[in-house]
Write a protein that holds these residues in place. Structure first.
Motif, PDB file in Angstrom:
ATOM      1  N   THR A 124       0.942  -1.165   0.003  1.00 53.26           N
ATOM      2  CA  THR A 124      -0.066   0.087  -0.040  1.00 53.26           C
ATOM      3  C   THR A 124       0.968   1.218   0.083  1.00 53.26           C
ATOM      4  OG1 THR A 124      -0.007  -0.007   2.269  1.00 53.26           O
ATOM      5  CG2 THR A 124      -1.924  -1.169   1.511  1.00 53.26           C
ATOM      6  N   ARG A 145      -6.604   3.682  -5.987  1.00 58.54           N
ATOM      7  CA  ARG A 145      -7.229   4.120  -4.613  1.00 58.54           C
ATOM      8  C   ARG A 145      -7.870   2.827  -3.833  1.00 58.54           C
ATOM      9  NH1 ARG A 145     -11.927   4.720  -2.572  1.00 58.54           N
ATOM     10  NH2 ARG A 145     -12.261   6.368  -0.981  1.00 58.54           N
ATOM     11  N   LEU A 146      -7.709   2.352  -2.739  1.00 61.92           N
ATOM     12  CA  LEU A 146      -8.244   1.379  -2.053  1.00 61.92           C
ATOM     13  C   LEU A 146      -9.450   1.808  -1.053  1.00 61.92           C
ATOM     14  CD1 LEU A 146      -8.296  -1.600  -1.336  1.00 61.92           C
ATOM     15  CD2 LEU A 146      -6.542  -1.236   0.443  1.00 61.92           C
ATOM     16  N   ARG A 147      -8.987   2.813  -0.395  1.00 63.39           N
ATOM     17  CA  ARG A 147     -10.066   3.177   0.603  1.00 63.39           C
ATOM     18  C   ARG A 147      -9.537   4.466   1.257  1.00 63.39           C
ATOM     19  NH1 ARG A 147      -6.777  -0.278   3.565  1.00 63.39           N
ATOM     20  NH2 ARG A 147      -5.792   0.489   5.239  1.00 63.39           N
ATOM     21  N   GLU A 148     -10.415   5.290   1.914  1.00 68.50           N
ATOM     22  CA  GLU A 148     -10.110   6.496   2.920  1.00 68.50           C
ATOM     23  C   GLU A 148      -9.962   6.061   4.213  1.00 68.50           C
ATOM     24  OE1 GLU A 148      -9.823   9.777   1.851  1.00 68.50           O
ATOM     25  OE2 GLU A 148      -9.863   8.545  -0.250  1.00 68.50           O
ATOM     26  N   ASP A 149      -8.835   6.454   5.007  1.00 68.05           N
ATOM     27  CA  ASP A 149      -8.727   6.101   6.151  1.00 68.05           C
ATOM     28  C   ASP A 149      -8.064   7.241   7.174  1.00 68.05           C
ATOM     29  OD1 ASP A 149      -8.007   4.035   8.485  1.00 68.05           O
ATOM     30  OD2 ASP A 149      -7.704   2.536   6.954  1.00 68.05           O
ATOM     31  N   THR A 157      -5.622   8.787   1.873  1.00 69.45           N
ATOM     32  CA  THR A 157      -5.997   7.737   0.930  1.00 69.45           C
ATOM     33  C   THR A 157      -5.197   6.613   0.958  1.00 69.45           C
ATOM     34  OG1 THR A 157      -7.045   9.725  -0.205  1.00 69.45           O
ATOM     35  CG2 THR A 157      -6.818   7.625  -1.290  1.00 69.45           C
ATOM     36  N   HIS A 159      -3.920   3.767  -1.381  1.00 68.86           N
ATOM     37  CA  HIS A 159      -3.622   3.207  -2.519  1.00 68.86           C
ATOM     38  C   HIS A 159      -3.094   1.780  -2.159  1.00 68.86           C
ATOM     39  CE1 HIS A 159      -4.205   7.467  -3.907  1.00 68.86           C
ATOM     40  NE2 HIS A 159      -3.528   7.794  -3.020  1.00 68.86           N
TER      41      HIS A 159
END
Length: 171
Positions: A124, A145-149, A157, A159
């Motif tokens: 990531t 992009r994988l998720r917001e955290d 973000t 990735h």
């Protein structure tokens, strides 16, 4: 001991001996805006954690040095985040060295190392909101992009890149 070399860069494991340099790197407001600043004590603690990762996991963050001069211009490498159960590729350069392709070069070498030598299935990249330079590097490297955290209370973000995506993004 150098873990990774490229045409222009050498990457070596960071250690607590790099504490003063770490503090100086992060003291620049433009660098610290995304990765924070450190007191000497905080830097020593962070570098101790990095040393432990090298011992326990066989990877960690590296100092990035120019091959021609030996000048340390930043940091890049792999960092295991227990709370996310993920290995992150990270890169941070001194502002004087932005815009020369060093971040992409160092990060690509780190990804080669992680996928090919360490056989990691995914890597990531956690990028704080507004860090357009690092987002551009991640895109050049094939991250999606994988998720917001959030990390340490700051939104980011996450990735992700897998081995096949890395191979496809190679120049």
């Amino acid at each position: 001991m150098y873990v990774i070399t490229t045409d222009r860069l050498r990457l070596r494991p960071l250690s607590t001996a790099d504490t003063d340099w770490w503090v100086r790197l992060h003291a620049d407001p433009e660098v610290g805006r995304f990765v924070g600043s450190y007191t000497r004590e905080q830097a020593a603690a962070r570098l101790h954690t990095i040393e432990q990762q090298w011992e326990r996991r066989g990877h960690g963050l590296c100092a990035v040095e120019l091959t021609g001069t030996g000048e340390t211009i930043g940091r890049a490498g792999l960092f295991w985040w227990e709370q996310f159960d993920e290995t992150e590729a990270g890169w941070t350069l001194a502002r004087a060295h932005w815009g020369r392709g060093y971040a992409t070069e160092a990060a690509r070498a780190v990804l080669d190392w992680g996928f090919e030598r360490l056989s990691l299935p995914t890597i990531t990249a956690m990028i704080h909101h507004g860090n357009d330079g690092s987002t551009a590097v991640a895109r050049r490297l094939g991250f999606t992009r994988l998720r917001e955290d959030e990390l340490a209370g700051r939104p980011l973000t996450v990735h992700v890149l897998d081995r096949a995506g890395h191979r496809a993004a190679r120049p």
